[in-house]
Design a protein around this motif. Structure first.
Motif, short mmCIF file in Angstrom:
data_model
loop_
_atom_site.label_atom_id
_atom_site.label_comp_id
_atom_site.label_asym_id
_atom_site.label_seq_id
_atom_site.Cartn_x
_atom_site.Cartn_y
_atom_site.Cartn_z
N ASN A 133 36.63 31.11 11.26
CA ASN A 133 35.73 30.04 10.85
C ASN A 133 34.32 30.54 10.56
O ASN A 133 33.54 29.84 9.91
N ALA A 134 33.99 31.74 11.04
CA ALA A 134 32.68 32.30 10.75
C ALA A 134 32.62 32.92 9.36
O ALA A 134 31.54 33.23 8.86
N LEU A 135 33.78 33.13 8.73
CA LEU A 135 33.82 33.76 7.41
C LEU A 135 33.61 32.78 6.28
O LEU A 135 33.32 33.17 5.15
N VAL A 136 33.74 31.49 6.58
CA VAL A 136 33.72 30.46 5.52
C VAL A 136 32.38 30.48 4.80
O VAL A 136 31.33 30.36 5.41
N GLY A 137 32.43 30.67 3.49
CA GLY A 137 31.24 30.62 2.66
C GLY A 137 30.38 31.85 2.71
O GLY A 137 29.29 31.87 2.13
N ARG A 138 30.83 32.92 3.37
CA ARG A 138 29.99 34.11 3.51
C ARG A 138 30.41 35.25 2.59
O ARG A 138 29.62 36.18 2.38
N LEU A 139 31.62 35.23 2.08
CA LEU A 139 32.14 36.36 1.31
C LEU A 139 32.66 35.89 -0.04
O LEU A 139 33.55 35.04 -0.10
N PRO A 140 32.15 36.42 -1.14
CA PRO A 140 32.69 36.05 -2.45
C PRO A 140 34.14 36.49 -2.57
O PRO A 140 34.51 37.59 -2.15
N GLY A 141 34.97 35.61 -3.10
CA GLY A 141 36.39 35.92 -3.25
C GLY A 141 37.25 35.37 -2.14
O GLY A 141 38.48 35.32 -2.28
N LEU A 142 36.64 34.96 -1.01
CA LEU A 142 37.41 34.45 0.12
C LEU A 142 37.35 32.93 0.13
O LEU A 142 36.28 32.33 0.20
N ILE A 143 38.52 32.30 0.05
CA ILE A 143 38.63 30.84 0.09
C ILE A 143 39.22 30.45 1.44
O ILE A 143 40.30 30.89 1.81
N GLN A 170 41.90 21.49 16.57
CA GLN A 170 42.55 21.57 17.87
C GLN A 170 42.25 22.91 18.54
O GLN A 170 42.42 23.97 17.95
N PRO A 171 41.77 22.89 19.80
CA PRO A 171 41.49 24.13 20.50
C PRO A 171 42.68 25.08 20.49
O PRO A 171 43.81 24.69 20.77
N GLY A 172 42.40 26.32 20.14
CA GLY A 172 43.45 27.34 20.09
C GLY A 172 44.23 27.36 18.80
O GLY A 172 44.97 28.31 18.54
N SER A 173 44.08 26.32 17.98
CA SER A 173 44.80 26.24 16.71
C SER A 173 43.86 25.76 15.61
O SER A 173 44.27 25.03 14.70
N ASN A 174 42.60 26.14 15.70
CA ASN A 174 41.58 25.61 14.79
C ASN A 174 41.07 26.64 13.81
O ASN A 174 39.96 26.52 13.28
N GLY A 175 41.87 27.67 13.54
CA GLY A 175 41.45 28.68 12.58
C GLY A 175 41.55 28.19 11.15
O GLY A 175 42.22 27.20 10.83
N SER A 176 40.86 28.89 10.26
CA SER A 176 40.88 28.55 8.83
C SER A 176 42.04 29.24 8.13
O SER A 176 42.40 30.38 8.47
N ASN A 177 42.62 28.54 7.14
CA ASN A 177 43.59 29.18 6.25
C ASN A 177 42.82 30.02 5.25
O ASN A 177 41.93 29.51 4.56
N LEU A 178 43.15 31.29 5.15
CA LEU A 178 42.40 32.21 4.31
C LEU A 178 43.20 32.61 3.08
O LEU A 178 44.39 32.92 3.18
N LEU A 179 42.53 32.61 1.95
CA LEU A 179 43.11 33.07 0.69
C LEU A 179 42.09 33.98 0.02
O LEU A 179 40.88 33.72 0.08
N ILE A 180 42.57 35.03 -0.61
CA ILE A 180 41.69 35.90 -1.39
C ILE A 180 41.92 35.60 -2.86
O ILE A 180 43.01 35.76 -3.38
N ARG A 181 40.88 35.06 -3.50
CA ARG A 181 40.93 34.70 -4.91
C ARG A 181 41.98 33.66 -5.21
O ARG A 181 42.60 33.65 -6.27
#
Length: 1018
Positions: free
Chosen positions: A140-150, A157-168
Motif C-alpha cells: 500500500n506504500a507503493l501506490v502512486g509512487r512508481l511510474p508503470g505500477l498500477i 481487512q487486517p491481514g488481507s488489505n494489500g493492493s493488487n499490483l500490475l505493471i503497465r
C-alpha cells in the motif's frame, strides 16, 4: 574569600579567551569545472546547527567559528566537503560533481548496474520514501509512487488489505500478476516489515526482465532488504500507534423513511401498503423501540475506529570482516469488530562475512508468524447481512437479548456468537550465499546462493449455534430461535509461502552466476553474466471436519460426531530450470548496448514443449556526453534508449498435457462401497506458455544542475498463445470436456513519465515528484464464434469489458412507453422505469422489441488504465513534511443488488434512492421505487459507475530533535511524526470507496488512518 575571587577571575578570563578565539570566517564557493560561483551552497559548522548559505556570487560569512572547527559544504549533485578551519578566516572552495551520484547504481535482475549505463526501463523507490506512508502492508506504500505500477486496494481487512499490483496494466486474459523477487529469490513481500526494506525496483520492459524468462512477461518487482555497513553499532527503535476507520460507509434510510418508501413501492405495484399511519408515527418518534425500532446495522455492527500498533528494533553495523543487520518487529492490527484481527511477528538477520580478500559469504535468516482471526460465518457474509437487513428489524432489545432482524437473522450476533476462524502461518526463509573473486582474472567473480523457503500453515474454524429472540407484543414474551450449526474444521499446509501473485513460489532455489566487469583504456566498459538457476516446490496439505460438538468448550475434532467425519488431502510439486546470460558494452560512457536471454524449462508443460528461449536487446545514447553538447550548460544528462524482447508466462494450471480423471458416483460391489472415477478434460499435449513481445523507447533528462529530472517511456506489448477455452467456438452440447488451447492474443500499449525536482532556499530544503502511467489493452483473438452478434463480441475490446442493455433515461409518461420499443419482456413497465435503447434487429435496424439481443458494450469493469501521483515535501531546520496525492482514471465499478437496488432480496434502501422518480420529481436520478422489480434490475449501463478518483493519499509531519540536545542524553537521533493515510477522496461513487470491488458490497471497507510515530537511534 580571596580564593573565590581568584576562581572567578580565572573563569572570566577563560570566557574572554574563548570568545577571543571564536571568529567570523568568510569565503567564496565555485564550481570546479567552470569556476563559476555557486549560489545556495549550504555551509555548516560540523556538530552544530550554526550555518548559512552562499549568496548569488557564491560568497558566505559565518560567525562564532571555533579555530579548530570543521566547515561542511554541501549542494545537491556536488560532492560534500568537510574543511578544517585551522585558524583561517578566509576560504576559497571549489566543489566538483558528485562522482558517487553519477556512479549511482540501480538494482536489476541478478545484480546492479550504473544508473547512467541502464538502457532498459527500470524505476525504484527507497526506504526513506516508502516510510513516509505508515502502513501495515508494504504494497500500500507503493501506490502512486512508481511510474508503470498500477495498484488497487480492494479491501481494508487486517491481514488481507494489500493492493493488487500490475505493471503497465493488464496484458492477458490469464494471470497478469508480476513476478516478486526478494533478495534474489521468488517470494512474497507484502507482509515484510517495512523497516527492513532498502529498495523496491520495478523491471518494466523486456530488456530488464529477460533474465527471468518464462516468468517475466508481466514485469518483475525486486525487493532488497537492508544490510549492515562498516561502523559502530547503531540501534534504532521505531514505534507507531494508528487509529483507523472506514473511508466510506453506505448511507441507508432510517425506519421512518424506509417505511414511507416501502408503502410507496407497494402503491406503485398496485398492492396494499404494509405500514399504517400509526406505524409511521412510531417509527418517526421512536416511541417504541421494541416493536418499531430504528436500527443502524452498520453503526451497531462496527466499532467507530480500530487500533493498530507497530514496533520495530534494528541493530546494524560492522567491522573489517563482518557486517550485520538484525531486526525484530511486531504488528497488531485490530479490525472494526472484536472477532477480526491480525498479528505479525517479524525477524530478520542479514550477515556478511569477508572470509578472505577474495571470498565473501552471506547468511540471511528471516522468519515471521502471522495470526489471523475472523468470525466463522465469514467476513463477506457479515457485511452482506449489514447491507441487507432493514432498519425495522431489532438488533438487540433493551434488555440485551439479540433480535431476529427483519429477515429472521442477525449478522451482528452471528459474528459475535457464531464461532471463530483462526489461522497461524509460520514462515521461515534462509539464504546462504557467496561471492568469490577469481584470482588473476580482474573483474571476474563467481556468485551463488541456496535459498530455503518454508511455511507451516494451520487453520481452525469452530462454528457455534446461537440464539435469537422474537418479541410477542400480545404476551410480552421473548421466544428463542436457534440458528447456525455446531461444526469444527481444521486444515494444515506445508510448502512454500504464497506470493499472492498467482505464482507458485519455490521451496528450494539454487543459483550460480559468473560475473564479469572490466573497463579497458578508460573507454570500453564490458560486463557479462552467465548463470544457472533451479527451483523446486514440494508441498502437501490435509483437512478434516466434524459436526455436532459435544460442547462448545471442547473445540477439538475428537469431540465431534464421528459419523459426520470428513477428511481430505493433496500434494503438489513443480520445478523450473533456467540458464541465463547478459552482456553489456559501453563506449566512452556514451554508446550503450545490452543483450540478454534466458533458456527456461517448466514442469507445467510436456517434455517435448518444456524448453523456451527468451532473448532481449537494448541500446542507449547519452547525448549529453557528446562534444557538441559541451556548451549546453543547463543539460546535465540526456539519454535516449530503446529495447525489444520476448518473454514468457507459465502461470497456468499444471498437467494440462496429461489425462485427467474426476471422482464419480459410488457403487456397491459385494456389499462394499466402491468410489469410481470418470474421464475429465481431454489432454492437450501441445500446451505451452504465453509469449509476450515487448518494445520500449524512452529518454532520461536531468537539467538545472540536476535539480529537475524527467523520465519518459512509450511501450507496446503483444501477448500471444494465451490459453483460452474453446467454448466460444464449440457448441455446449458437445459431450467431451475440451482442453484449453493456446490461441488468444492481446495487445497492450501505453506511456508513462515521472518528474522530480529538488532545491534549497536558505535553510529550507524542498522537493516535488510526479508520475503518470497510461496503458490500454485490446483483445485481438479470443476464439469467438462468427455467429456472435457484433454488439457482444469481446474481440477488439479491452479485458474486463461488460455488456448489458444501454439505458436511455427514465420513462416519463404512458405515451412515452407506448411510443418506445416493446420492453414488456422485462416485466410491467410504468412511468419512472428505466428506458433501454433498441439497437438490434434484422440488418442492424431496430426491431421494436427490447430483449437480450439489444445488449451491447457498456464499459470496462477492471483495474484502472491510468494511475498518477503527485508528492511534495521539504524540511526546515528540524522540521520536515511530505504530502502525496494519488489518483486513477479510465475504469468503472458495477454495483448491483444490495449495493444498488432498493428492497433487493427483502433488504434495505440507500439514502440515494430518496431521489427517485415520482410525478413530482421527473428529473430524478433513480427509477421509481418497487419491492419486486425485473426491468430496473436487469444488467444495464444505468448501474455502471465511473470510478475515477483523486485521493489525498498521505500526509506526514515530523520533527528531528537538535544534535546538541540529543548528545546530552546520549541519543544519536530522535524523530516524532504524525501521519495520515487515505485522508480524503474525490469521486463520483456514492456510498462506497472507488476502489471497491464490483458486486453486492459484501466486503470489508477500505480504511482511513492516522498515526503517531517515534523513531529513536542510539
Amino acid at each position: 574569600m580571596r580564593k573565590s575571587i581568584t576562581c572567578l577571575l580565572i573563569f572570566v578570563l577563560s570566557i574572554s579567551f574563548i570568545h577571543a578565539q571564536q571568529r567570523t570566517v568568510t569565503g567564496t564557493v565555485t564550481d570546479t569545472e567552470s569556476g563559476s560561483p555557486l549560489p545556495g551552497v549550504s555551509v555548516l559548522i560540523k556538530g552544530t546547527q550554526n550555518g548559512t548559505v552562499t549568496d548569488f556570487d557564491g560568497k558566505f560569512s559565518l560567525s562564532n567559528v571555533e579555530p579548530d572547527g570543521v566547515l561542511i559544504f554541501s549542494f545537491l549533485g556536488l560532492k560534500t566537503l568537510e574543511v578544517p578551519v585551522n585558524n583561517q578566516t578566509s576560504f576559497t572552495i571549489a566543489m566538483e560533481e558528485d562522482a558517487a551520484q553519477l556512479g549511482e547504481v540501480v538494482v536489476v535482475g541478478y545484480g546492479t548496474q550504473k544508473k547512467t549505463n541502464v538502457t532498459s526501463s527500470v524505476t525504484s523507490v527507497e526506504s526513506e520514501e516508502l516510510n513516509q506512508s505508515s502502513v501495515a502492508n508494504i504494497s500500500n506504500a507503493l501506490v502512486g509512487r512508481l511510474p508503470g505500477l498500477i495498484a488497487t486496494q480492494r479491501s481494508g481487512q487486517p491481514g488481507s488489505n494489500g493492493s493488487n499490483l500490475l505493471i503497465r496494466g493488464i496484458s492477458t486474459t490469464g494471470n497478469s500478476s508480476p513476478l516478486i523477487i526478494v533478495d534474489g529469490v521468488q517470494r512474497a513481500f507484502s507482509q515484510l516489515d517495512p523497516n527492513t526494506i532498502e529498495t523496491v525496483t520495478i523491471l518494466k520492459d523486456a530488456s530488464a526482465a529477460a533474465v527471468y524468462g518464462v516468468r517475466g512477461a508481466n514485469g518483475v518487482i525486486l525487493i532488497t532488504t537492508k544490510r549492515g555497513k562498516k561502523g559502530k553499532p547503531v540501534i534504532n527503535y521505531t514505534t507507531e500507534i494508528t487509529t483507523s476507520k472506514p473511508t466510506q460507509i453506505p448511507k441507508y434510510l432510517g425506519s421512518y423513511d424506509y417505511a414511507l418508501l416501502f408503502n410507496e413501492a407497494k402503491r406503485n405495484e398496485g398492492k396494499a401498503e404494509l405500514y399504517t399511519p400509526d406505524d409511521l408515527e412510531k417509527y418517526r418518534t421512536g416511541s417504541n423501540p421494541i416493536t418499531h425500532p430504528d436500527t443502524d446495522w452498520y453503526g451497531e455492527g462496527l466499532k467507530s475506529s480500530a487500533l493498530q500498533q507497530q514496533h520495530n528494533i534494528t541493530i546494524s553495523g560492522g567491522a573489517d570482516r563482518v557486517n550485520y543487520f538484525v531486526s525484530g518487529g511486531y504488528l497488531s492490527e485490530n479490525g472494526l469488530t472484536d472477532n477480526i484481527n491480525y498479528k505479525r511477528y517479524n525477524f530478520r538477520s542479514n550477515l556478511d562475512f569477508k572470509v578472505t580478500d577474495a571470498l565473501k559469504v552471506s547468511l540471511d535468516l528471516a522468519g515471521r508468524q502471522e495470526n489471523r482471526e475472523s468470525s466463522a460465518t465469514g467476513v463477506g457474509t457479515f457485511f452482506s447481512g449489514l447491507s441487507r437487513i432493514a432498519p425495522t428489524g431489532v438488533s438487540y432489545y433493551p434488555n440485551g437479548l439479540p433480535g431476529t432482524g427483519s429477515l429472521g437473522g442477525n449478522p451482528i450476533e452471528a459474528e459475535r456468537k457464531g464461532g471463530v476462524s483462526q489461522s497461524t502461518s509460520n514462515i521461515f526463509l534462509a539464504n546462504v550465499g557467496f561471492e568469490f573473486k577469481i584470482p588473476k582474472i580482474e573483474g571476474l567473480t563467481l556468485k551463488g546462493y541456496m535459498a530455503l523457503d518454508r511455511i507451516y500453515f494451520t487453520a481452525k474454524s469452530v462454528q457455534k449455534k446461537y440464539t435469537l429472540y422474537n418479541y410477542d407484543e400480545n404476551t410480552d414474551e421473548y421466544t428463542p430461535t436457534t440458528l447456525g450449526q455446531s461444526r469444527i474444521s481444521q486444515s494444515y499446509f506445508q510448502g512454500a509461502p504464497d506470493s499472492g501473485s498467482g505464482v507458485i513460489d519455490p521451496t528450494i532455489t539454487y543459483n550460480a552466476t559468473l560475473n564479469y566487469d572490466k573497463t579497458f583504456n578508460e573507454l570500453h566498459q564490458i560486463t557479462g553474466l552467465l548463470g544457472v538457476e533451479k527451483a523446486i516446490n514440494k508441498s502437501n496439505s490435509f483437512n478434516a471436519s466434524r459436526l455436532n460438538l459435544v460442547s462448545d468448550g471442547l473445540p477439538q475434532l475428537d469431540f465431534g460426531d464421528s459419523e459426520t467425519a470428513q477428511n481430505g488431502g493433496s500434494a503438489f510439486n513443480t520445478a523450473r530450470l533456467g540458464y541465463l546470460a547478459r552482456a553489456t558494452y559501453a563506449y566512452d560512457a556514451k554508446y550503450l548496448f545490452e543483450a540478454s536471454f534466458r533458456y527456461d524449462a517448466s514442469e507445467n508443460f510436456a517434455k517435448e514443449n518444456r524448453w523456451g528461449f527468451f532473448p532481449s536487446f537494448s541500446a542507449g545514447w547519452r547525448i549529453s556526453q557528446e562534444k557538441f553538447m559541451a556548451d549546453v550548460d543547463f543539460i546535465n544528462e540526456l539519454k535516449i534508449r530503446g529495447s525489444w524482447g520476448l518473454l514468457g508466462n507459465d502461470r497456468i494450471s499444471q498437467f494440462q498435457y496429461l489425462d485427467a480423471f474426476n471422482f464419480s458416483g459410488t457403487y456397491f460391489v459385494g456389499g462394499n462401497a466402491v468410489q469410481t472415477i470418470r474421464p475429465g478434460v481431454i489432454p492437450n499435449k501441445d500446451v505451452t506458455w504465453e509469449k509476450a513481445t515487448i518494445r520500449n523507447i524512452g529518454f532520461d533528462l536531468e537539467i538545472m544542475d540536476r535539480k529537475l529530472g524527467l523520465e519518459f517511456d512509450y511501450f507496446t506489448k503483444t501477448t500471444k498463445d494465451i490459453l483460452e477455452a474453446p467454448t466460444r467456438i464449440v457448441p455446449g452440447f458437445v459431450g467431451a470436456s475440451l482442453p484449453r488451447e493456446n490461441f488468444g492474443i492481446v495487445d497492450n500499449k501505453g506511456f508513462e513519465f515521472s518528474l522530480s525536482y529538488r532545491n534549497r532556499i536558505g535553510e529550507f530544503d524542498y522537493w516535488a515528484k510526479a508520475n503518470y502511467t497510461n496503458s490500454k489493452n485490446e483483445i485481438v483473438e479470443v476464439g469467438e464464434s462468427e455467429n456472435i452478434d457484433d454488439n457482444l463480441k469481446i474481440t477488439g475490446r479491452s479485458i474486463g469489458s461488460r455488456f448489458g442493455l444501454i439505458a436511455d433515461g427514465l420513462f416519463q409518461s404512458q405515451a412515452d412507453i407506448d411510443s418506445h420499443a416493446d420492453q414488456s419482456g422485462y416485466g410491467s413497465i410504468a412511468p419512472g422505469d428505466i428506458k433501454y435503447k433498441d439497437i438490434s434487429g434484422p440488418d442492424g435496424v431496430p426491431d421494436g422489441v427490447i430483449n437480450n439481443d439489444d445488449r451491447a458494450f457498456m464499459g470496462v469493469v477492471s483495474d484502472p488504465n491510468t494511475i498518477y501521483g503527485l508528492a511534495f515535501g521539504g524540511g526546515y531546520k528540524g522540521f520536515d513534511f511530505s504530502v502525496q496525492f494519488q489518483g486513477a482514471r479510465d475504469f468503472n465499478v458495477y454495483l448491483s443488488e444490495e449495493a444498488a437496488f432498493p428492497f433487493f432480496n427483502g433488504g434495505k434502501v440507500l439514502e440515494q434512492h430518496l431521489d427517485r422518480w415520482t410525478p413530482d420529481n421527473p428529473d430524478a436520478k433513480y427509477p421509481r421505487t418497487l419491492t419486486e422489480d425485473t426491468n430496473n434490475r436487469v444488467v444495464s449501463s444505468f448501474w455502471l459507475q465511473n470510478a475515477n478518483y483523486i485521493r489525498l493519499k498521505n500526509v506526514e509531519v515530523g520533527y528531528n530533535f537538535p544534535t546538541e540536545f540529543l548528545s546530552s542524553i546520549k541519543v544519536e537521533s530522535l524523530r516524532l511524526y504524525l501521519s495520515g493515510l487515505n485522508i480524503f477522496t474525490i469521486s463520483d461513487i456514492e456510498n462506497f470507496d472507488p476502489e471497491a470491488p464490483s458486486g453486492r458490497g459484501a466486503f470489508y471497507p477500505q480504511t482511513r488512518s492516522f498515526t503517531f510515530g517515534l523513531s529513536l537511534s542510539f
